[in-house]
Write a protein that holds these residues in place. Structure first.
Motif, mmCIF file in Angstrom:
data_model
loop_
_atom_site.group_PDB
_atom_site.id
_atom_site.type_symbol
_atom_site.label_atom_id
_atom_site.label_comp_id
_atom_site.label_asym_id
_atom_site.label_seq_id
_atom_site.Cartn_x
_atom_site.Cartn_y
_atom_site.Cartn_z
ATOM 1 N N MET A 1 0.846 -1.187 0.000
ATOM 2 C CA MET A 1 0.000 0.000 0.000
ATOM 3 C C MET A 1 0.881 1.235 0.000
ATOM 4 S SD MET A 1 -2.918 0.941 2.664
ATOM 5 C CE MET A 1 -2.079 0.738 4.208
ATOM 6 N N HIS A 3 1.808 4.651 0.981
ATOM 7 C CA HIS A 3 1.424 5.340 2.205
ATOM 8 C C HIS A 3 2.282 6.563 2.400
ATOM 9 C CE1 HIS A 3 -0.828 2.812 5.416
ATOM 10 N NE2 HIS A 3 -1.602 3.305 4.488
ATOM 11 N N LYS A 60 -0.780 8.335 3.529
ATOM 12 C CA LYS A 60 -0.840 7.982 4.931
ATOM 13 C C LYS A 60 -0.912 9.269 5.724
ATOM 14 C CE LYS A 60 1.313 6.296 8.562
ATOM 15 N NZ LYS A 60 1.770 5.180 9.156
ATOM 16 N N ARG A 391 12.328 0.193 -0.920
ATOM 17 C CA ARG A 391 12.071 1.631 -0.856
ATOM 18 C C ARG A 391 13.371 2.332 -0.493
ATOM 19 N NH1 ARG A 391 6.184 1.939 2.293
ATOM 20 N NH2 ARG A 391 5.200 0.440 0.899
ATOM 21 N N GLU A 393 14.458 4.524 1.278
ATOM 22 C CA GLU A 393 14.126 5.370 2.431
ATOM 23 C C GLU A 393 15.230 6.411 2.646
ATOM 24 O OE1 GLU A 393 11.413 5.309 4.194
ATOM 25 O OE2 GLU A 393 10.495 3.336 3.856
ATOM 26 N N PHE A 401 12.839 -2.008 11.503
ATOM 27 C CA PHE A 401 11.532 -1.355 11.423
ATOM 28 C C PHE A 401 11.386 -0.628 10.080
ATOM 29 C CE2 PHE A 401 8.968 2.470 11.730
ATOM 30 C CZ PHE A 401 7.762 1.945 12.146
ATOM 31 N N ARG A 402 12.418 0.115 9.722
ATOM 32 C CA ARG A 402 12.361 0.845 8.451
ATOM 33 C C ARG A 402 13.646 0.561 7.685
ATOM 34 N NH1 ARG A 402 9.136 4.366 7.051
ATOM 35 N NH2 ARG A 402 8.543 5.040 9.131
ATOM 36 N N SER A 403 13.565 -0.327 6.726
ATOM 37 C CA SER A 403 14.751 -0.639 5.948
ATOM 38 C C SER A 403 14.474 -0.370 4.478
ATOM 39 C CB SER A 403 15.166 -2.091 6.192
ATOM 40 O OG SER A 403 14.058 -2.933 6.024
ATOM 41 N N PHE A 406 12.707 -4.971 2.273
ATOM 42 C CA PHE A 406 11.932 -5.643 3.313
ATOM 43 C C PHE A 406 10.882 -6.528 2.652
ATOM 44 C CE2 PHE A 406 8.262 -2.776 2.858
ATOM 45 C CZ PHE A 406 8.856 -1.677 2.246
ATOM 46 N N GLN A 408 6.785 -7.801 2.502
ATOM 47 C CA GLN A 408 5.409 -7.463 2.849
ATOM 48 C C GLN A 408 4.501 -8.675 2.703
ATOM 49 O OE1 GLN A 408 4.682 -4.143 0.121
ATOM 50 N NE2 GLN A 408 4.449 -2.829 1.913
ATOM 51 N N GLU A 478 3.132 2.444 13.350
ATOM 52 C CA GLU A 478 2.330 1.529 12.519
ATOM 53 C C GLU A 478 3.023 0.186 12.346
ATOM 54 O OE1 GLU A 478 1.479 3.040 8.580
ATOM 55 O OE2 GLU A 478 1.384 1.005 7.779
ATOM 56 N N LEU A 479 2.234 -0.854 12.584
ATOM 57 C CA LEU A 479 2.726 -2.203 12.316
ATOM 58 C C LEU A 479 2.065 -2.723 11.044
ATOM 59 C CD1 LEU A 479 4.116 -4.863 13.208
ATOM 60 C CD2 LEU A 479 2.141 -5.312 14.651
ATOM 61 N N SER A 520 -2.313 -4.869 4.958
ATOM 62 C CA SER A 520 -0.917 -4.842 4.532
ATOM 63 C C SER A 520 0.007 -4.850 5.748
ATOM 64 C CB SER A 520 -0.711 -3.566 3.701
ATOM 65 O OG SER A 520 0.632 -3.420 3.369
ATOM 66 N N GLY A 522 4.107 -5.679 7.239
ATOM 67 C CA GLY A 522 5.524 -5.900 6.952
ATOM 68 C C GLY A 522 6.044 -7.089 7.760
ATOM 69 N N ARG A 525 8.839 -5.867 10.181
ATOM 70 C CA ARG A 525 8.277 -5.089 11.286
ATOM 71 C C ARG A 525 7.624 -6.017 12.294
ATOM 72 N NH1 ARG A 525 5.754 0.738 9.526
ATOM 73 N NH2 ARG A 525 7.737 1.190 8.535
HETATM 74 P P1 ATP Z 1 5.525 4.102 7.209
HETATM 75 O O1 ATP Z 1 4.542 5.209 7.365
HETATM 76 O O2 ATP Z 1 5.963 3.511 8.509
HETATM 77 O O3 ATP Z 1 6.648 4.422 6.285
HETATM 78 P P2 ATP Z 1 3.848 3.133 5.223
HETATM 79 O O4 ATP Z 1 2.548 3.676 5.672
HETATM 80 O O5 ATP Z 1 4.584 3.811 4.149
HETATM 81 O O6 ATP Z 1 4.771 2.919 6.501
HETATM 82 P P3 ATP Z 1 2.727 1.016 3.755
HETATM 83 O O7 ATP Z 1 3.041 1.568 2.441
HETATM 84 O O8 ATP Z 1 1.323 1.044 4.217
HETATM 85 O O9 ATP Z 1 3.669 1.616 4.863
HETATM 86 O O10 ATP Z 1 3.255 -0.485 3.805
HETATM 87 C C1 ATP Z 1 2.560 -1.527 4.468
HETATM 88 C C2 ATP Z 1 3.396 -2.141 5.551
HETATM 89 O O11 ATP Z 1 4.708 -2.435 5.069
HETATM 90 C C3 ATP Z 1 3.625 -1.224 6.752
HETATM 91 O O12 ATP Z 1 2.550 -1.283 7.636
HETATM 92 C C4 ATP Z 1 4.886 -1.824 7.332
HETATM 93 O O13 ATP Z 1 4.580 -2.944 8.139
HETATM 94 C C5 ATP Z 1 5.653 -2.294 6.115
HETATM 95 N N1 ATP Z 1 6.686 -1.332 5.705
HETATM 96 C C6 ATP Z 1 6.515 -0.208 4.980
HETATM 97 N N2 ATP Z 1 7.684 0.422 4.783
HETATM 98 C C7 ATP Z 1 8.629 -0.338 5.388
HETATM 99 C C8 ATP Z 1 10.050 -0.220 5.517
HETATM 100 N N3 ATP Z 1 10.737 0.784 4.966
HETATM 101 N N4 ATP Z 1 10.701 -1.176 6.222
HETATM 102 C C9 ATP Z 1 10.031 -2.212 6.774
HETATM 103 N N5 ATP Z 1 8.701 -2.369 6.668
HETATM 104 C C10 ATP Z 1 7.995 -1.457 5.990
#
Ligand code: ATP
Length: 654
Positions: A1, A3, A60, A391, A393, A401-403, A406, A408, A478-479, A520, A522, A525
């Motif tokens: 998704m 976000h 998001k 991504r 990032e 948590f944020r890599s 990853f 999904q 967010e998880l 959705s 991760g 995560r």
């Molecule tokens: P965030 O706001 O934390 O960046 P997001 O809203 O962009 O997350 P989504 O696009 O909704 O995230 O992605 C769905 C799921 O994928 C998230 O709920 C999370 O569990 C996981 N996720 C998203 N980005 C990452 C990331 N960079 N590293 C690890 N897991 C991720």
């Protein structure tokens, strides 16, 4: 998704009594707060928020935050962490944990137990990310990627235990949401799609984060994760209150300058701001107004009011220090697209440009017609996919948590079109089922929460979005997200591809574009949340023990087989035979080195739920073994041929 929002903002209010009385504060993300005419809120330190977030293509908006108690003093922090919650592990009657219960002390497989005294009193608020990262490295759960080349930011490698853990998490998801349901099927699409996919989905134009650069250090930061607040010394002679008097300093205060802090848990953010404010105070000590203000006995800072850097004016930005240089060297925010690009084929030009998928969801939408045409699915039905996403990032952090790479686990659940009466119940069902899945794999309920996006906080096409949050050591984040996305995706791909992605209802003879609910989650995560949630500490007979209380279903190693001694051949043979049998079914380990108590501890530390000891009685008397439960340390004596059914019940639930 997708976000992302170009105007993500976060607001942090800390109501601080600088001499140590705890204040109460609200901490929400996705809330825009302008500096306006000063910084005071005038309501006793508690500011309510106004949501005016703007929207990107798939947007998001808010992140839930737990309310916390924070008190701080100009002379030292008295910050109190968020209310702790202690996992309770049942304690048991005292006995020793250093020896298995043998047949001489127990008789029946199902009832007799022997145990040592274990009492868990772990205070979750004390859990630090450093402890988690270090445990993961030490025990082969997660390693920094390319470590021999000094690592690579935003990338991680899973070690032997981490790989098993991740596999168990994915299997649990797949079993729960695909195999155990008749209305959901799975796919495994390619990672690189035709680039037109990303044009239609909106990612090419809208999948970006706001970024600021430090002109001096050349470091980049996510503007919505960097916060600034004025540092204001309250002047007691001029009232010294928290109210705004419109002079830019607010509340009779003296503006010392600005502080900049990275998004983190509330206590850490306040601490960092305090340190910087004290430094500013020291640097301003020659100022007459500062001297006057400090002459009062209880000089205080005004409570910090943070806004993220997407919300500041150029004027303010010129005074905001960069975390790298400590000087106001930050640029204004600009959008940075997060998709990794690559080239496909021998030519490297605009026509060969392609992207690594930033989410698995689009692979589902572009296969909608194929899956529908090749199966006998009827609405409502879902298509699930688990796979890698990438991504770029701007600031990957907080470990896995944020890599940047990853995994999904996503489902697109197609439903009939209609208003809330139609999609509402489906959305609610998915929120309920998602939460129940998360608890089912072992997340502690008290660490989970919801963040419901509403009103302006939703993308224009979205009907609703609820995040399930988890209280990580660095804050509540967010998880998982569960969004009601209308028919936006199928329509966009219909327009982009020229292929009609619709559904023919044989009963009503109607054709329409289905709407969709999108859960959705991760993988990485969830793995991090599971490790944090399982982190436990207790005392056994006065000795401290650290262990991971993983649910048996997701524990990377299910059973440790321990021969009581390693030099008695028939005993070792019996242990190896049992080990060989269990290996065919679960990931099990064999450990014959060291005292039995030490072997229990080793197994506990990596979260092995059951230790089986093969002892002299096994081969000489009763043909039974001792099974020890990790959490309670209780021991039961089980006949060898009942071990598999016993473990099946305990691990798999049947
Ligand atoms: P965030 O706001 O934390 O960046 P997001 O809203 O962009 O997350 P989504 O696009 O909704 O995230 O992605 C769905 C799921 O994928 C998230 O709920 C999370 O569990 C996981 N996720 C998203 N980005 C990452 C990331 N960079 N590293 C690890 N897991 C991720």
């Amino acid at each position: 998704m997708l976000h992302r929002s170009s105007a993500l903002a976060m607001f942090l209010l800390s109501s601080l009594n600088l001499l140590g009385n705890g204040g109460r504060r609200e901490f929400r993300a996705g809330v825009v707060f302008g500096f306006g005419n000063g910084f005071g809120n005038g309501n006793g330190g508690i500011v309510r928020t106004v949501i005016t977030t703007t929207i990107a293509t798939r947007t998001k908006t808010t992140k839930g935050r737990a309310t916390a108690l924070v008190g701080t003093s100009i002379f030292g922090s008295t910050a109190e962490a968020e209310a702790s919650s202690s996992p309770s592990s049942p304690s048991s009657p005292s006995a020793t944990d250093n020896a298995p219960a043998s047949s001489s002390t127990t008789t029946s497989s199902s009832t007799s137990t022997s145990s040592s005294s274990s009492s868990s009193s772990y205070d979750y608020s004390k859990l630090k990310m450093e402890d988690v990262v270090s445990l993961c490295k030490r025990r082969g759960i997660v390693f920094p990627s390319s470590e021999i080349y000094n690592g690579y930011a935003g990338f991680f490698d899973y070690g032997p235990l981490g790989t098993e853990l991740k596999r168990n998490v994915k299997d649990a998801f797949w079993t729960e949401f695909v195999r155990a349901r008749e209305d959901v099927v799975g796919i495994d699409s390619s990672i690189i799609h035709n680039p037109s996919t990303w044009k239609s989905s909106g990612h090419l134009d809208g999948f970006s984060d706001p970024m600021v650069d430090c002109r001096e250090t050349k470091l980049r930061y996510r503007a919505d994760q960097l916060y600034t607040s004025p540092a204001i010394l309250l002047d007691n002679d001029r009232g010294g209150n928290d109210k705004d008097d419109g002079d830019g300093g607010g509340g009779g205060g003296i503006l010392l300058g600005y502080v900049t802090v990275m998004e983190g848990n509330d206590v850490d953010m306040i601490k960092s701001a305090e340190t910087q404010a004290k430094k500013l105070l020291k640097e301003s000590s020659g100022r007459d107004d500062v001297k006057d203000a400090r002459s009062g006995r209880d000089a205080r800072f005004k409570p910090f009011e943070f806004v993220d850097l997407t919300q500041v004016t150029e004027d303010i930005m010129r005074r905001v220090p960069s975390p790298g240089s400590g000087k106001p060297t930050l640029t204004m925010p600009r959008d940075f697209n997060l998709m990794f690009s690559t080239n496909v084929g021998a030519m490297q030009d605009a026509t060969s440009l392609a992207y690594l998928r930033p989410e698995t969801a689009q692979g589902i939408f572009i296969n909608y017609k194929n899956v529908l045409g090749s199966s006998r699915l009827k609405l409502p039905f879902g298509i699930a996919q688990i796979g890698k996403a990438f991504r770029n990032e701007i600031t990957p952090r907080n470990f896995i948590f944020r890599s940047r790479e990853f995994e999904q686990m996503e489902i697109e659940y197609f439903i009939p079109p209609g208003d809330e009466e139609v999609w509402g119940p489906y959305h609610r069902d998915w929120i309920r089922d998602s939460r129940s899945f998360l608890e089912g794999v072992g997340l502690r309920s008290e660490l989970l929460g919801y963040d419901v996006h509403s009103g302006d906080g939703l993308a224009h096409y979205a009907r609703a979005c609820t995040d399930i949050t988890f209280k990580f050591p660095f804050g509540t984040q967010e998880l998982m997200g569960i969004a009601a996305r209308g028919d936006f995706d199928l329509r966009s791909h219909t327009e982009g591809s020229g292929k009609v992605l619709d559904y023919f209802d044989e009963d009503t003879k109607e054709k329409f574009t289905p709407h969709v609910i999108e859960p959705s989650l991760g993988v990485d995560r969830l793995v991090l949340a599971l490790i944090c949630s399982a982190y436990a500490e207790d005392e056994i007979n006065g000795e401290k023990r650290n262990y991971l209380s993983f649910h048996p279903r997701i524990a990377p190693v299910k059973v440790a087989v321990l021969p009581l001694v390693k030099n008695k051949e028939p005993l070792v043979d019996a242990a190896r035979a049992l080990f060989g049998k269990l290996q065919r079914r679960w990931n099990v380990m064999y450990d014959q080195t060291g005292a039995i108590g030490r072997r229990y501890r080793r197994a506990d530390e990596i979260g092995v739920p059951y230790c089986i000891t093969v002892d002299f009685d096994t081969i000489e008397k009763d043909g039974a073994v001792t099974v020890r439960d990790r959490d309670t340390t209780e021991q039961v004596r089980i006949p060898l041929d009942e071990v598999v059914p016993y473990l099946s019940k305990m691990i798999d639930g049947y």
